[in-house]
Design a protein around this motif. Structure first.
Motif, PDB file in Angstrom:
ATOM      1  N   CYS A 144       0.848  -1.195   0.000  1.00 39.90           N
ATOM      2  CA  CYS A 144       0.000   0.000   0.000  1.00 39.90           C
ATOM      3  C   CYS A 144       0.883   1.243   0.000  1.00 39.90           C
ATOM      4  O   CYS A 144       2.100   1.145   0.176  1.00 39.90           O
ATOM      5  N   HIS A 145       0.234   2.410  -0.212  1.00 46.16           N
ATOM      6  CA  HIS A 145       0.906   3.718  -0.148  1.00 46.16           C
ATOM      7  C   HIS A 145       2.014   3.898  -1.186  1.00 46.16           C
ATOM      8  O   HIS A 145       2.943   4.686  -0.960  1.00 46.16           O
ATOM      9  N   GLY A 146       1.918   3.198  -2.327  1.00 47.35           N
ATOM     10  CA  GLY A 146       2.852   3.438  -3.428  1.00 47.35           C
ATOM     11  C   GLY A 146       2.654   4.852  -3.975  1.00 47.35           C
ATOM     12  O   GLY A 146       1.523   5.346  -4.058  1.00 47.35           O
ATOM     13  N   ILE A 147       3.749   5.504  -4.327  1.00 48.38           N
ATOM     14  CA  ILE A 147       3.728   6.896  -4.807  1.00 48.38           C
ATOM     15  C   ILE A 147       3.821   6.909  -6.334  1.00 48.38           C
ATOM     16  O   ILE A 147       4.783   6.379  -6.893  1.00 48.38           O
ATOM     17  N   PRO A 148       2.850   7.527  -7.009  1.00 46.90           N
ATOM     18  CA  PRO A 148       2.907   7.584  -8.479  1.00 46.90           C
ATOM     19  C   PRO A 148       4.142   8.340  -8.973  1.00 46.90           C
ATOM     20  O   PRO A 148       4.536   9.343  -8.361  1.00 46.90           O
ATOM     21  N   THR A 149       4.734   7.847 -10.055  1.00 49.07           N
ATOM     22  CA  THR A 149       5.858   8.547 -10.697  1.00 49.07           C
ATOM     23  C   THR A 149       5.738   8.398 -12.216  1.00 49.07           C
ATOM     24  O   THR A 149       5.123   7.451 -12.713  1.00 49.07           O
ATOM     25  N   ARG A 150       6.347   9.327 -12.934  1.00 51.28           N
ATOM     26  CA  ARG A 150       6.384   9.287 -14.391  1.00 51.28           C
ATOM     27  C   ARG A 150       7.210   8.079 -14.865  1.00 51.28           C
ATOM     28  O   ARG A 150       6.963   7.503 -15.920  1.00 51.28           O
ATOM     29  N   LYS A 151       8.215   7.731 -14.063  1.00 52.05           N
ATOM     30  CA  LYS A 151       9.176   6.678 -14.416  1.00 52.05           C
ATOM     31  C   LYS A 151       8.585   5.267 -14.350  1.00 52.05           C
ATOM     32  O   LYS A 151       9.058   4.355 -15.017  1.00 52.05           O
ATOM     33  N   VAL A 207      -5.066   0.655  -6.928  1.00 56.88           N
ATOM     34  CA  VAL A 207      -5.251   2.108  -6.980  1.00 56.88           C
ATOM     35  C   VAL A 207      -6.226   2.471  -5.866  1.00 56.88           C
ATOM     36  O   VAL A 207      -7.333   1.933  -5.798  1.00 56.88           O
ATOM     37  N   ASP A 208      -5.781   3.364  -4.959  1.00 60.27           N
ATOM     38  CA  ASP A 208      -6.555   3.723  -3.764  1.00 60.27           C
ATOM     39  C   ASP A 208      -6.871   5.212  -3.824  1.00 60.27           C
ATOM     40  O   ASP A 208      -5.968   6.050  -3.773  1.00 60.27           O
ATOM     41  N   VAL A 209      -8.163   5.528  -3.956  1.00 57.49           N
ATOM     42  CA  VAL A 209      -8.589   6.926  -4.095  1.00 57.49           C
ATOM     43  C   VAL A 209      -9.367   7.371  -2.854  1.00 57.49           C
ATOM     44  O   VAL A 209     -10.082   6.568  -2.247  1.00 57.49           O
ATOM     45  N   THR A 210      -9.214   8.633  -2.482  1.00 56.58           N
ATOM     46  CA  THR A 210      -9.984   9.182  -1.362  1.00 56.58           C
ATOM     47  C   THR A 210     -10.379  10.625  -1.644  1.00 56.58           C
ATOM     48  O   THR A 210      -9.693  11.561  -1.219  1.00 56.58           O
ATOM     49  N   PRO A 211     -11.477  10.833  -2.381  1.00 61.63           N
ATOM     50  CA  PRO A 211     -11.945  12.203  -2.582  1.00 61.63           C
ATOM     51  C   PRO A 211     -12.670  12.732  -1.341  1.00 61.63           C
ATOM     52  O   PRO A 211     -13.301  11.957  -0.604  1.00 61.63           O
ATOM     53  N   ILE A 212     -12.569  14.052  -1.146  1.00 62.17           N
ATOM     54  CA  ILE A 212     -13.374  14.751  -0.137  1.00 62.17           C
ATOM     55  C   ILE A 212     -14.428  15.551  -0.898  1.00 62.17           C
ATOM     56  O   ILE A 212     -14.090  16.303  -1.813  1.00 62.17           O
ATOM     57  N   ARG A 244       9.722   6.607   2.924  1.00 62.41           N
ATOM     58  CA  ARG A 244       8.915   6.696   4.142  1.00 62.41           C
ATOM     59  C   ARG A 244       7.419   6.467   3.907  1.00 62.41           C
ATOM     60  O   ARG A 244       6.616   6.618   4.827  1.00 62.41           O
ATOM     61  N   TRP A 245       7.025   6.048   2.715  1.00 63.65           N
ATOM     62  CA  TRP A 245       5.623   5.731   2.422  1.00 63.65           C
ATOM     63  C   TRP A 245       5.436   4.314   1.883  1.00 63.65           C
ATOM     64  O   TRP A 245       4.623   3.557   2.415  1.00 63.65           O
ATOM     65  N   THR A 246       6.154   3.986   0.813  1.00 66.09           N
ATOM     66  CA  THR A 246       5.905   2.742   0.088  1.00 66.09           C
ATOM     67  C   THR A 246       6.095   1.519   0.989  1.00 66.09           C
ATOM     68  O   THR A 246       7.207   1.252   1.440  1.00 66.09           O
ATOM     69  N   ALA A 247       5.010   0.793   1.248  1.00 72.31           N
ATOM     70  CA  ALA A 247       5.094  -0.430   2.061  1.00 72.31           C
ATOM     71  C   ALA A 247       5.155  -1.622   1.110  1.00 72.31           C
ATOM     72  O   ALA A 247       4.322  -1.738   0.199  1.00 72.31           O
TER      73      ALA A 247
END
Ligand code: MF3
Ligand code: CO
Ligand code: CO
Length: 251
Positions: free
Chosen positions: A76-83, A94-99, A219-222
């Motif tokens: 979880c908590h993977g960070i999107p990148t262009r690469k 893909v995990d979305v959280t709109p407010i 510090r995010w990507t698990a």
């Protein structure tokens, strides 16, 4: 402290939940070999704004993007990148959280990339989806937290898979992560009773191998400690004041 929601508040959360569902539907149409995880972030960010929402992940405790994209061994908590470009046979959560109007809607799915998916990746992904379904089916006014975890653990382990311990479901409302914590493992009949007015997520992360995770130096990507695959599905659920259990993150 658990914040119970009124019917009016649950109606607001339904709007946020509906946008989360819509985002995941549209992401599904976008996903194919050759797109980058940043392309997913670009879409989620733009579409959320277009619908008058805010992407909760952006700047949440310093998270740098609008959506989490977790490929293969990323739990979880993977960070999107262009690469990072998706390849035939990958699995991606893909995990979305709109407010929307101040309330959060939190949902995720794991997608299969392309046509040539290993039988194991497919089985793991189907297992995670089924774990979420079985867990939701245990929820009623007066059920116990342990019933949810038990249903997930039972099914995952019966398939030879394991349940991640380090990340849990959560209460949700005006705040992204509220009480209670919702473990995806446990014993039936144990734990707190859930009641009317509670809104929370269930989001089992199921591993091909061992459940242990570690967090990368960003510090995010698990990721899984053993480097094997992980899959996850998430819905936001309400126990309404009329006692009906409603999945908010669906049409
Ligand atoms: N959406 C995740 C969850 O299900 C939380 C992501 S936190 C972030 O709880 F900062 F990484 F976005
Ligand atoms: Co969540
Ligand atoms: Co989420």
């Amino acid at each position: 402290m658990i914040v119970l929601k009124s019917d009016a508040e649950i109606a607001c959360m339904r709007k946020a939940g509906h946008l989360a569902w819509e985002l995941l539907e549209k992401v599904g149409a976008l996903i194919r070999p050759g797109i980058s995880t940043q392309d997913i972030d670009d879409f989620v960010s733009a579409y959320t704004k277009e619908k008058g929402g805010i992407s909760a992940p952006l700047h949440y405790h310093g998270f740098p993007k609008s959506v989490c994209t977790s490929v293969n061994e990323v739990v979880c908590h993977g960070i999107p990148t262009r690469k990072q470009v998706l390849r035939e046979g990958d699995i991606i959560n893909v995990d979305v959280t709109p407010i929307v109007d101040g309330f959060h809607g939190d949902a995720s799915r794991t997608y299969l990339v392309g046509e040539r998916i290993s039988p194991l990746a497919r089985k793991l992904t189907e297992c995670a989806a089924r774990c979420l379904e079985l867990a939701i089916a245990t929820v009623f006014d007066g059920c116990r937290l342990g019933d949810i975890g038990h249903a997930i653990q039972q099914h995952a382990e019966s398939q030879g898979f394991s349940v991640v311990r380090a990340f849990v479901g959560h209460g949700i409302g005006r705040v992204f992560h509220e009480d209670p914590q919702v473990p995806h493992y446990g014993q039936a009949g144990k734990g707190m009773r859930l009641t009317k007015g509670m809104v929370f997520t269930i989001e089992p992360m199921i591993n091909e191998g061992h459940w242990d995770c570690r967090v990368l130096s960003d510090r995010w990507t698990a990721v899984t400690k053993d480097g094997k695959l992980s899959a996850q599905f998430e819905h936001t659920i309400a126990i309404r004041n009329d006692g009906v259990v409603e999945i908010l993150t669906q049409p």
